[in-house]
Design an enzyme around this catalytic site. Structure first.
Site, mmCIF file in Angstrom:
data_model
loop_
_atom_site.group_PDB
_atom_site.id
_atom_site.type_symbol
_atom_site.label_atom_id
_atom_site.label_comp_id
_atom_site.label_asym_id
_atom_site.label_seq_id
_atom_site.Cartn_x
_atom_site.Cartn_y
_atom_site.Cartn_z
ATOM 1 N N ALA A 275 31.751 65.419 51.981
ATOM 2 C CA ALA A 275 31.080 63.776 51.921
ATOM 3 C C ALA A 275 31.914 62.690 51.714
ATOM 4 C CB ALA A 275 29.848 64.099 51.440
ATOM 5 N N ASP B 177 30.445 71.337 54.128
ATOM 6 C CA ASP B 177 30.111 69.968 53.636
ATOM 7 C C ASP B 177 31.106 69.165 52.937
ATOM 8 O OD1 ASP B 177 28.537 67.316 53.452
ATOM 9 O OD2 ASP B 177 26.847 68.764 52.121
ATOM 10 N N TRP C 298 23.551 69.816 45.652
ATOM 11 C CA TRP C 298 23.845 68.809 45.907
ATOM 12 C C TRP C 298 21.630 68.650 46.195
ATOM 13 C CZ3 TRP C 298 22.878 65.841 51.132
ATOM 14 C CH2 TRP C 298 22.487 64.068 50.507
ATOM 15 N N LYS D 61 30.660 57.281 52.281
ATOM 16 C CA LYS D 61 31.507 56.974 50.752
ATOM 17 C C LYS D 61 32.646 56.099 51.404
ATOM 18 C CE LYS D 61 28.059 59.748 49.746
ATOM 19 N NZ LYS D 61 27.087 59.239 49.068
HETATM 20 C C1 LMR Z 1 24.051 61.229 45.753
HETATM 21 O O1 LMR Z 1 24.436 62.258 45.990
HETATM 22 O O2 LMR Z 1 24.083 60.196 45.018
HETATM 23 C C2 LMR Z 1 24.312 60.304 47.808
HETATM 24 O O3 LMR Z 1 24.561 61.360 48.421
HETATM 25 C C3 LMR Z 1 22.810 59.852 47.684
HETATM 26 C C4 LMR Z 1 22.045 60.097 47.818
HETATM 27 O O4 LMR Z 1 21.437 60.460 48.882
HETATM 28 O O5 LMR Z 1 21.426 61.386 47.363
#
Ligand code: LMR
Length: 402
Positions: free
Chosen positions: A213, A211, A130, A246
């Site tokens: 999420a 993590d 991410w 989420k």
């Molecule tokens: C994403 O990956 O799109 C979400 O977790 C929102 C973000 O803050 O990036």
């Protein structure tokens, strides 16, 4: 001083959110930011969350401070939700949780704890990971490196290469793992791979930072926690970051927690005291509202059952969309195999087209996905699915540079 600052653009996901909002075309399709959407394209507040929120507003008589560890009831409930109520680490009191401003706050606080305990530690993140993991973790002063993870050829995990890379790490190296619903690829570790990884992590004495999420949005609330529960039961030390954005639909309420698992209850108390000190220096006290709502949902049997049903509906919708989009893409792009999308979990898949093709999709067809071709499957709906597949077909046939 500030005259020396350069103007920079927002990160890939935030820039895409702004571009989508500014696009007036009625056909536009948002597969960018990772928020769940229903069949109407909306990101709903789950009914159980709404009810818990109304009850909270009705009974709340003060807005005075809660404390640097946040809502203690929330911390306990989140730990039980993530680990399972009977988990060994809970029974032996080796785990502590601290409320944080979202999963992001938890990631940062965990990094700060590692940095304080061992400033030279390196955090190893998956390639890719991410986009916001990088500033969140490295902002603490820790160095980041990458381990091989995604296999674009198969849409799966390059597990042998990942394991070989981790095998070479020195003791106490930190490994960031995605519990489930890997962001951005959608490719998760199997239960067998989690088991293999466990023996590697044990043998090499690595510190896992997990993590979490998207609990409940991959294969289910319990299945999505498999790796985290296994590691927490078998290892002396684990950190985990939890987001309620989420699965509770609480995005803007910034609701999350950091869990720390230690070898003994006394060590866990010491780690918690350090976390409280670090949190005090970062944000002093976390926002209360979202955590109080989650606590309300999880401690009321009827609301909890209702929330579980709503979460199931969300997950099943995304799973159904995965099958549907594979079918539509097979029809409109017969020369390309997109079947891996149905094997992925959670909201994201790395679609596997070039940045030039992603940009052409955006410019010509108003379909928005992140430049690396991460798509949020939940942004599709019956109404735009064929349009999306046809647009991809047109871009692939046009041969935009790769
Ligand atoms: C994403 O990956 O799109 C979400 O977790 C929102 C973000 O803050 O990036």
């Amino acid at each position: 001083m500030f005259e020396r600052l350069e103007l920079i653009s927002a990160d890939a996901i935030l820039s895409l959110m702004a571009a989508f909002r500014a696009d007036p075309d009625p056909r536009k399709v948002d597969l960018g930011v990772g928020v769940y959407r229903d069949e109407r394209g909306e990101t709903p507040i789950p009914a159980a969350v709404r009810t818990a929120e109304s009850a909270l507003l009705a009974r709340q008589t003060t807005k005075t401070y809660v404390g640097p560890a946040g809502n203690l009831g929330f911390n306990a409930e989140v730990a039980r939700l993530v680990l399972g109520a009977e988990h060994e680490a809970l029974v032996t009191e080796r785990v502590r949780a601290i409320q944080c401003p979202g999963g992001c706050g938890a990631l940062r606080l965990g990094a700060e704890l590692i940095h304080y305990a061992s400033p030279d530690s390196v955090v190893h993140v998956s390639d890719p990971t991410w986009v916001n993991h990088v500033p969140l973790l490295s902002g603490s002063g820790l160095r980041l490196e990458r381990y091989p993870y995604y296999d674009a050829a198969t849409g799966g995990v390059r597990f042998a290469e990942m394991a070989a890379a981790l095998e070479r790490l020195p003791p106490r190296a930190v490994v960031l793992l995605h519990a489930s619903c890997h962001n951005p690829t959608g490719a998760d570790l199997s239960q067998g791979e989690w088991r293999e990884l466990l023996s590697l992590v044990k043998r090499r004495q690595l510190l896992p930072f997990i993590d979490m999420a998207y609990q409940g949005l991959g294969e289910g609330l319990e299945a999505d926690a498999f790796g985290l529960r296994l590691f927490t039961a078998e290892l002396p030390e684990v950190l985990f970051a939890v987001s309620c954005s989420k699965n509770f639909g609480l995005y803007r309420e910034r609701t999350g927690a950091l869990g720390v698992v230690c070898d003994t209850a006394a060590q866990a108390d010491a780690a918690m005291s350090q976390l409280v000190r670090l949190a005090r220096g970062l944000w002093s006290m976390p926002p209360d509202h979202g955590a109080a709502i989650v606590h309300g949902v999880l401690t009321d049997a009827a609301l909890r059952a209702q929330w579980l049903e709503e979460l199931d509906t969300m997950r099943k919708r995304v799973q159904g969309l995965r099958r549907e989009v594979v079918r539509a893409l097979a029809e409109h792009c017969p020369r390309r195999d997109f079947s891996f999308i149905a094997r992925h979990h959670g909201m994201f898949s790395l679609f596997g087209i070039s940045t030039a093709q992603v940009r052409e999709l955006r410019a010509q067809h108003h379909v928005y996905m992140v430049d690396d071709s991460r798509m949020n499957v939940a942004g599709l709906r019956r109404e735009n699915l064929e349009y999306f597949a046809r647009s991809v077909g047109a871009v692939l046939a046009g041969g935009a540079g790769g």
